[in-house]
Write a protein that holds these residues in place. Structure first.
Motif, PDB file in Angstrom:
ATOM      1  N   THR A 257       0.831  -1.214   0.000  1.00  0.00           N
ATOM      2  CA  THR A 257       0.000   0.000   0.000  1.00  0.00           C
ATOM      3  C   THR A 257       0.858   1.254   0.000  1.00  0.00           C
ATOM      4  N   LEU A 258       1.907   1.270   0.828  1.00  0.00           N
ATOM      5  CA  LEU A 258       2.825   2.408   0.855  1.00  0.00           C
ATOM      6  C   LEU A 258       3.502   2.589  -0.498  1.00  0.00           C
ATOM      7  N   GLY A 259       3.932   1.483  -1.101  1.00  0.00           N
ATOM      8  CA  GLY A 259       4.531   1.560  -2.435  1.00  0.00           C
ATOM      9  C   GLY A 259       3.567   2.123  -3.460  1.00  0.00           C
ATOM     10  N   SER A 260       2.290   1.750  -3.358  1.00  0.00           N
ATOM     11  CA  SER A 260       1.274   2.291  -4.278  1.00  0.00           C
ATOM     12  C   SER A 260       1.137   3.798  -4.133  1.00  0.00           C
ATOM     13  N   LEU A 261       1.129   4.276  -2.879  1.00  0.00           N
ATOM     14  CA  LEU A 261       1.037   5.715  -2.639  1.00  0.00           C
ATOM     15  C   LEU A 261       2.252   6.439  -3.221  1.00  0.00           C
ATOM     16  N   LEU A 262       3.449   5.886  -2.995  1.00  0.00           N
ATOM     17  CA  LEU A 262       4.664   6.511  -3.508  1.00  0.00           C
ATOM     18  C   LEU A 262       4.693   6.494  -5.035  1.00  0.00           C
ATOM     19  N   CYS A 263       4.153   5.443  -5.642  1.00  0.00           N
ATOM     20  CA  CYS A 263       4.064   5.403  -7.108  1.00  0.00           C
ATOM     21  C   CYS A 263       3.207   6.561  -7.622  1.00  0.00           C
ATOM     22  N   ALA A 264       2.063   6.763  -6.972  1.00  0.00           N
ATOM     23  CA  ALA A 264       1.155   7.827  -7.409  1.00  0.00           C
ATOM     24  C   ALA A 264       1.770   9.209  -7.237  1.00  0.00           C
ATOM     25  N   LEU A 265       2.659   9.366  -6.248  1.00  0.00           N
ATOM     26  CA  LEU A 265       3.262  10.673  -5.964  1.00  0.00           C
ATOM     27  C   LEU A 265       4.577  10.887  -6.708  1.00  0.00           C
ATOM     28  N   SER A 266       5.040   9.894  -7.471  1.00  0.00           N
ATOM     29  CA  SER A 266       6.359   9.977  -8.101  1.00  0.00           C
ATOM     30  C   SER A 266       6.394  11.035  -9.204  1.00  0.00           C
ATOM     31  N   PRO A 267       7.340  11.986  -9.130  1.00  0.00           N
ATOM     32  CA  PRO A 267       7.452  13.021 -10.166  1.00  0.00           C
ATOM     33  C   PRO A 267       8.415  12.653 -11.293  1.00  0.00           C
ATOM     34  N   SER A 268       9.118  11.508 -11.162  1.00  0.00           N
ATOM     35  CA  SER A 268      10.094  11.125 -12.174  1.00  0.00           C
ATOM     36  C   SER A 268      10.109   9.618 -12.335  1.00  0.00           C
ATOM     37  N   LEU A 269      10.688   9.155 -13.446  1.00  0.00           N
ATOM     38  CA  LEU A 269      10.748   7.724 -13.703  1.00  0.00           C
ATOM     39  C   LEU A 269      11.586   7.007 -12.662  1.00  0.00           C
ATOM     40  N   ASN A 270      12.705   7.594 -12.249  1.00  0.00           N
ATOM     41  CA  ASN A 270      13.564   6.943 -11.263  1.00  0.00           C
ATOM     42  C   ASN A 270      12.849   6.753  -9.925  1.00  0.00           C
ATOM     43  N   MET A 271      12.096   7.755  -9.497  1.00  0.00           N
ATOM     44  CA  MET A 271      11.351   7.620  -8.244  1.00  0.00           C
ATOM     45  C   MET A 271      10.225   6.594  -8.386  1.00  0.00           C
ATOM     46  N   LEU A 272       9.617   6.544  -9.557  1.00  0.00           N
ATOM     47  CA  LEU A 272       8.561   5.569  -9.800  1.00  0.00           C
ATOM     48  C   LEU A 272       9.118   4.150  -9.733  1.00  0.00           C
ATOM     49  N   VAL A 273      10.292   3.930 -10.327  1.00  0.00           N
ATOM     50  CA  VAL A 273      10.926   2.612 -10.271  1.00  0.00           C
ATOM     51  C   VAL A 273      11.243   2.241  -8.816  1.00  0.00           C
ATOM     52  N   GLY A 274      11.756   3.196  -8.031  1.00  0.00           N
ATOM     53  CA  GLY A 274      12.034   2.932  -6.620  1.00  0.00           C
ATOM     54  C   GLY A 274      10.774   2.559  -5.851  1.00  0.00           C
ATOM     55  N   ALA A 275       9.682   3.253  -6.137  1.00  0.00           N
ATOM     56  CA  ALA A 275       8.414   2.944  -5.469  1.00  0.00           C
ATOM     57  C   ALA A 275       7.896   1.565  -5.873  1.00  0.00           C
ATOM     58  N   ARG A 276       8.139   1.175  -7.123  1.00  0.00           N
ATOM     59  CA  ARG A 276       7.731  -0.157  -7.571  1.00  0.00           C
ATOM     60  C   ARG A 276       8.525  -1.252  -6.857  1.00  0.00           C
ATOM     61  N   VAL A 277       9.776  -0.957  -6.513  1.00  0.00           N
ATOM     62  CA  VAL A 277      10.570  -1.911  -5.740  1.00  0.00           C
ATOM     63  C   VAL A 277       9.940  -2.123  -4.363  1.00  0.00           C
TER      64      VAL A 277
END
Length: 469
Positions: A85-105
């Motif tokens: 759930t936390l990863g899902s929230l961070l994915c939605a808030l990601s402003p860049s591809l690198n942050m999105l990949v980190g949230a997916r991890v």
């Protein structure tokens, strides 16, 4: 023994967790072009968002059982849903591809624990007489995820924004955390075992280095010398793991598993045959939106036949295998699956919607039969003492092979796009060439399945867990 309330609620909690994970695995692909536009990235280079999750799950699955035994199923299952759930929230808030990949991890860490621990709880909490009924119940939502995911993803992207494909996980995750803490039994292993940490690090490093090498050919455009070094480093780690595991009592996966011929053939066959299965859900929404101008909602609805056919064909798999045998079914079906994937090269702007839907329906049906037959033949002849370890390795290979499929498809697509950049329909030609290559790679597994005995294991009957559910 479970009390009546827990026995009634537990399957629902595990089923909801399974649904969250399978929905997330299919809802994302349709949204990739919109995500790329918002993050100012090339839509043909968004595969790292998919691979990061799959690879994290593959790396951590071997440790999931030991972690649950060490810290208790309630704490780990609660933590898994919380991380997802936390990863899902961070994915939605990601402003860049690198942050999105980190949230997916982070999502992947939760996902790697959710499904194995959920299965483990059910296995330990219910008598064997109830196991088939309970497992059938909790796998139904897992089948619905791929059916609903692409359409829901397309609709959310078109009428709201891509952020909502992650935000919808949050209320479900909060409810799941509460229910897990209140209802989930705190079960632990009967014996305290040592975890093979060096083996885990070697095996994980091998998967990571090989995956980055494949990624280096695609999205990251690494120099070929660096890609070669990464690939050789991954193979070296795998070789060291293998040599070490042969004389390590508590190895993650003991080499003796491969003394069973059907297991060896099944694992290697899975590795190649699933390349196409992993690439298809990634490539097809991109083809429809980037090369053919479909809207996200249209692309998502076009993927429905793929999942619908898989559900319809599942009950027919066992009778067909019992009649024809594993060798004949898998050899023929693998060739047919490769040809059908390659036939996607026939889809262009002049193709009718009916042709597209029929082709995807046929691919979904053949793919479903392929999964069932491969899973069964891989595990069916293993001794009982090795069944759990063999099923764990099969789960890892399933995730890893689909991750490799996405990486290989992206690398091929990127290369063919450069070769056709001067052509007016260069992107469409690049997709066609990629489908042909992926279909051909998938067909190679037929040579492996030919190594099965002519009679296979038709004389043996076991309940085989389906790692795809």
């Amino acid at each position: 023994m479970l009390d009546a309330r827990t026995a009634k609620m537990l399957p629902w909690i595990v089923a909801i967790a399974f649904f969250m994970q399978t929905l997330d695995g299919t809802i994302l692909n349709t949204a990739l072009p919109s995500m790329a536009a918002d993050l100012q990235e090339n839509p043909l280079r968004m595969q790292s968002v998919v691979i990061a999750y799959m690879l994290t799950v593959a790396v951590l699955i071997p440790a999931s059982g030991w972690i649950a035994d060490r810290f208790g199923t309630r704490r780990i299952f609660f933590g898994a849903i919380l991380l997802f759930t936390l990863g899902s929230l961070l994915c939605a808030l990601s402003p860049s591809l690198n942050m999105l990949v980190g949230a997916r991890v982070i999502q992947g860490i939760g996902g790697a624990l959710m499904m194995p621990v959920g299965r483990l709880v059910v296995l330990r909490a219910y008598p064997r007489t109830e196991l088939v009924r309970i497992m059938s119940f909790i796998t139904v939502p897992a089948l619905l995820g791929p059916l609903i995911g692409p359409t829901l993803g397309g609709w959310l992207v078109e009428y709201t924004s891509w952020h909502w494909i992650f935000l919808i996980n949050i209320p479900v995750g909060i409810l799941g955390c509460w229910a897990a803490w209140k209802v989930m039994p705190d079960l632990r292993g009967a014996e305290r075992t040592r975890f093979d940490l060096p083996g885990f690090c070697l095996f994980g490093a091998a998967m990571l280095l090989i995956s980055i090498a494949l990624e280096g050919l695609g999205e990251m455009h690494l120099p070929h010398v660096r890609v070669l070094m990464l690939l050789l480093g991954g193979i070296a780690c795998l070789a060291v793991y293998w040599l070490r595991a042969g004389h390590t009592e508590n190895a993650l996966f003991h080499p003796r598993l491969f003394n069973t011929r059907s297991f060896a053939v099944g694992i290697l066959g899975n590795l190649f045959a699933r390349l196409g299965s992993g690439a298809l859900p990634f490539l097809t929404p991109l083809l429809l939106q980037v090369a053919m101008g479909y809207s996200p909602a249209q692309a998502g609805m076009s993927m429905i036949p793929l999942a619908l056919a898989a559900m319809l064909v599942k009950p027919l798999a066992n009778p067909l295998i019992n009649r024809l045998g594993y060798r004949r079914v898998l050899t023929t079906n693998t060739l047919l699956l490769g040809l059908l994937i390659a036939s996607m090269a026939l889809i262009d702007n002049d193709s009718s919607r009916i042709q597209l839907l029929v082709q995807l329906f046929l691919i979904g049906a053949v793919n479903s039969l392929q999964f069932t037959a491969m899973n069964a033949v891989t595990l069916i002849d293993l001794p009982d003492a090795d069944a759990s370890s063999g099923n764990g390795l099969l789960s890892v290979v399933a995730q890893l092979s689909m991750s490799f499929g996405v990486a290989a498809a992206a690398a091929l697509l990127g290369g063919f796009t450069l070769d056709n950049e001067d052509s007016a329909d260069g992107v469409l030609r690049a997709f066609h060439a990629t489908y042909l290559c992926i279909g051909g790679l998938s067909m190679l597994a037929a040579a492996l399945f030919l190594q099965l005995p002519r009679r296979g294991s038709r004389h043996r009957k076991k309940d085989i867990p389906d790692v795809d559910d």
